[in-house]
Design a protein around this motif. Structure first.
Motif, PDB file in Angstrom:
ATOM      1  N   GLY A 166       1.187  -1.071   0.111  1.00  0.00           N
ATOM      2  CA  GLY A 166      -0.071  -0.070  -0.041  1.00  0.00           C
ATOM      3  C   GLY A 166       0.826   1.957   0.514  1.00  0.00           C
ATOM      4  O   GLY A 166       1.702   1.479   0.585  1.00  0.00           O
ATOM      5  N   PHE A 167       0.634   2.174  -0.930  1.00  0.00           N
ATOM      6  CA  PHE A 167       1.152   3.686  -0.787  1.00  0.00           C
ATOM      7  C   PHE A 167       0.590   4.546  -0.835  1.00  0.00           C
ATOM      8  O   PHE A 167      -0.466   4.840  -1.130  1.00  0.00           O
ATOM      9  N   LYS A 168       0.399   5.292   0.762  1.00  0.00           N
ATOM     10  CA  LYS A 168      -0.320   6.637   1.101  1.00  0.00           C
ATOM     11  C   LYS A 168      -0.001   7.798  -0.011  1.00  0.00           C
ATOM     12  O   LYS A 168       0.434   7.919  -0.451  1.00  0.00           O
ATOM     13  N   ILE A 169      -2.020   7.864  -0.320  1.00  0.00           N
ATOM     14  CA  ILE A 169      -2.360   8.897  -1.161  1.00  0.00           C
ATOM     15  C   ILE A 169      -2.295   9.763  -0.569  1.00  0.00           C
ATOM     16  O   ILE A 169      -1.858  11.565  -0.662  1.00  0.00           O
ATOM     17  N   SER A 170      -2.950   9.750   0.640  1.00  0.00           N
ATOM     18  CA  SER A 170      -3.200  11.485   1.362  1.00  0.00           C
ATOM     19  C   SER A 170      -4.782  10.701   2.657  1.00  0.00           C
ATOM     20  O   SER A 170      -3.683   9.922   3.446  1.00  0.00           O
ATOM     21  N   ASP A 171      -4.228  11.443   3.187  1.00  0.00           N
ATOM     22  CA  ASP A 171      -4.929  11.310   4.899  1.00  0.00           C
ATOM     23  C   ASP A 171      -5.218  13.191   5.172  1.00  0.00           C
ATOM     24  O   ASP A 171      -5.148  13.624   4.921  1.00  0.00           O
ATOM     25  N   ASN A 172      -6.234  12.625   6.113  1.00  0.00           N
ATOM     26  CA  ASN A 172      -6.459  14.129   6.606  1.00  0.00           C
ATOM     27  C   ASN A 172      -6.125  14.098   9.318  1.00  0.00           C
ATOM     28  O   ASN A 172      -6.716  14.438   9.319  1.00  0.00           O
ATOM     29  N   ILE A 173      -5.489  13.452   8.508  1.00  0.00           N
ATOM     30  CA  ILE A 173      -4.385  13.007  10.135  1.00  0.00           C
ATOM     31  C   ILE A 173      -3.978  14.305  10.369  1.00  0.00           C
ATOM     32  O   ILE A 173      -3.010  14.971   9.803  1.00  0.00           O
ATOM     33  N   ASN A 174      -3.857  14.728  12.168  1.00  0.00           N
ATOM     34  CA  ASN A 174      -3.274  15.987  12.382  1.00  0.00           C
ATOM     35  C   ASN A 174      -1.911  15.189  12.946  1.00  0.00           C
ATOM     36  O   ASN A 174      -2.202  14.517  13.987  1.00  0.00           O
ATOM     37  N   LYS A 175      -1.255  15.849  11.765  1.00  0.00           N
ATOM     38  CA  LYS A 175       0.506  15.485  12.539  1.00  0.00           C
ATOM     39  C   LYS A 175       0.925  15.283  13.878  1.00  0.00           C
ATOM     40  O   LYS A 175       1.474  14.838  14.631  1.00  0.00           O
ATOM     41  N   THR A 176       0.369  16.637  15.135  1.00  0.00           N
ATOM     42  CA  THR A 176       0.422  16.878  16.292  1.00  0.00           C
ATOM     43  C   THR A 176      -0.408  15.747  17.128  1.00  0.00           C
ATOM     44  O   THR A 176       0.176  14.759  17.936  1.00  0.00           O
ATOM     45  N   PHE A 177      -1.697  14.580  16.546  1.00  0.00           N
ATOM     46  CA  PHE A 177      -1.862  14.161  16.963  1.00  0.00           C
ATOM     47  C   PHE A 177      -2.041  12.400  17.570  1.00  0.00           C
ATOM     48  O   PHE A 177      -1.054  11.451  17.505  1.00  0.00           O
ATOM     49  N   ALA A 178      -0.694  12.049  15.756  1.00  0.00           N
ATOM     50  CA  ALA A 178      -1.101  10.986  15.581  1.00  0.00           C
ATOM     51  C   ALA A 178      -0.220  11.005  13.760  1.00  0.00           C
ATOM     52  O   ALA A 178      -0.178  12.636  12.654  1.00  0.00           O
ATOM     53  N   ASP A 179       0.534   9.775  12.958  1.00  0.00           N
ATOM     54  CA  ASP A 179       1.175   9.804  12.112  1.00  0.00           C
ATOM     55  C   ASP A 179       0.839   8.280  11.186  1.00  0.00           C
ATOM     56  O   ASP A 179       0.923   7.486  12.267  1.00  0.00           O
ATOM     57  N   VAL A 180       1.042   8.135  10.040  1.00  0.00           N
ATOM     58  CA  VAL A 180       0.278   7.295   9.154  1.00  0.00           C
ATOM     59  C   VAL A 180       1.933   7.045   8.591  1.00  0.00           C
ATOM     60  O   VAL A 180       2.765   7.505   7.572  1.00  0.00           O
ATOM     61  N   LYS A 181       2.406   6.037   7.854  1.00  0.00           N
ATOM     62  CA  LYS A 181       3.261   6.023   7.375  1.00  0.00           C
ATOM     63  C   LYS A 181       3.277   5.274   5.951  1.00  0.00           C
ATOM     64  O   LYS A 181       1.858   5.234   5.130  1.00  0.00           O
ATOM     65  N   ASP A 182       4.178   5.889   4.646  1.00  0.00           N
ATOM     66  CA  ASP A 182       3.318   6.416   3.405  1.00  0.00           C
ATOM     67  C   ASP A 182       3.329   5.121   2.614  1.00  0.00           C
ATOM     68  O   ASP A 182       2.619   4.496   1.992  1.00  0.00           O
ATOM     69  N   PHE A 183       4.565   3.573   3.592  1.00  0.00           N
ATOM     70  CA  PHE A 183       4.573   2.402   2.632  1.00  0.00           C
ATOM     71  C   PHE A 183       3.787   1.568   3.929  1.00  0.00           C
ATOM     72  O   PHE A 183       4.294   1.494   4.829  1.00  0.00           O
ATOM     73  N   VAL A 184       2.574   0.630   3.404  1.00  0.00           N
ATOM     74  CA  VAL A 184       2.222  -0.740   4.510  1.00  0.00           C
ATOM     75  C   VAL A 184       2.352  -2.134   3.377  1.00  0.00           C
ATOM     76  O   VAL A 184       1.212  -2.282   2.441  1.00  0.00           O
ATOM     77  N   PRO A 185       2.938  -2.452   3.831  1.00  0.00           N
ATOM     78  CA  PRO A 185       3.045  -3.812   3.612  1.00  0.00           C
ATOM     79  C   PRO A 185       1.891  -5.541   4.426  1.00  0.00           C
ATOM     80  O   PRO A 185       1.992  -4.439   5.845  1.00  0.00           O
ATOM     81  N   SER A 186       1.349  -5.445   3.827  1.00  0.00           N
ATOM     82  CA  SER A 186       0.039  -6.255   4.442  1.00  0.00           C
ATOM     83  C   SER A 186       0.078  -7.580   3.788  1.00  0.00           C
ATOM     84  O   SER A 186       0.697  -7.597   2.448  1.00  0.00           O
ATOM     85  N   TRP A 187      -0.822  -8.881   4.285  1.00  0.00           N
ATOM     86  CA  TRP A 187      -0.765  -9.729   3.644  1.00  0.00           C
ATOM     87  C   TRP A 187      -2.409  -9.830   3.586  1.00  0.00           C
ATOM     88  O   TRP A 187      -3.416  -9.731   3.963  1.00  0.00           O
ATOM     89  N   ALA A 188      -2.967 -10.456   2.613  1.00  0.00           N
ATOM     90  CA  ALA A 188      -4.421 -10.655   1.897  1.00  0.00           C
ATOM     91  C   ALA A 188      -4.894 -12.160   2.122  1.00  0.00           C
ATOM     92  O   ALA A 188      -4.299 -12.511   1.364  1.00  0.00           O
TER      93      ALA A 188
END
Length: 186
Positions: free
Chosen positions: A113-135
């Motif tokens: 997974g490659f993050k395109i966009s988010d609405n996260i308040n960076k002072t509260f939380a953060d999400v990584k730009d690359f997400v390896p997963s298993w399906a």
């Protein structure tokens, strides 16, 4: 750079592998039900959508296939008292698909997974730009190229961090997605 290589590999497999005549192209779309599992954070699932294309490449005729995909996926979660968290991804699953009968198939494999966009308040939380997963998933294959499918996807690594206000540390967790939808093969 590693992320770009994975996207290019997926595109290469899908577009250049026209040497096998039994390949099938398809489109898939449906609903995402996603959440994040972070200690100390009370979240609930959020509904989004996914839409994408795929290609079935046979390895063993009528039994085992490789199915690379490219899809847009809306994910996120809800937290009481805070605006819903929305995270949009471009995902590249590369799945092994096995048909146990012509009407039923199972699939499993890595998803990038490659993050395109988010609405996260960076002072509260953060999400990584690359997400390896298993399906993991299953499909009910109907006549005329239509199928109904369900898939569970779980991040392999912690990809979400929430700032703990008590001691200024970060609690981390993984996202999980359940997809249900339909696909059409050409």
């Amino acid at each position: 750079m590693k992320s770009l290589k994975i996207v290019l590999l997926g595109a290469f497999i899908m577009l250049v592998s026209n040497t096998v005549s039994a390949q099938k192209w398809g489109i898939r779309a449906g609903a995402n039900i996603s959440d994040v599992n972070v200690d100390g954070l009370d979240t609930s699932s959020k509904t989004g959508l996914y839409v994408g294309i795929y290609k079935e490449i046979p390895l063993i005729k009528s039994l085992l296939f490789i199915q690379p995909e490219v899809q847009y996926s809306q994910e996120g979660f809800k937290t009481k008292g805070v605006e819903d968290t929305k995270i949009d991804y471009l995902t590249v699953p590369i799945l092994a698909k096995i048909y146990v009968a012509k009407i039923v198939s199972f699939e499993t494999g890595p998803q990038f997974g490659f993050k395109i966009s988010d609405n996260i308040n960076k002072t509260f939380a953060d999400v990584k730009d690359f997400v390896p997963s298993w399906a993991f998933g299953a499909s009910l294959n109907l006549p005329l190229g239509l199928s109904i499918n369900a898939r569970y996807i779980s991040a392999l690594n912690d990809n979400f961090e929430v700032k703990n206000g008590l001691n200024n540390t970060f609690d981390s967790g993984k996202n999980q997605v359940f997809q249900i939808g339909a696909a059409f093969q050409f």
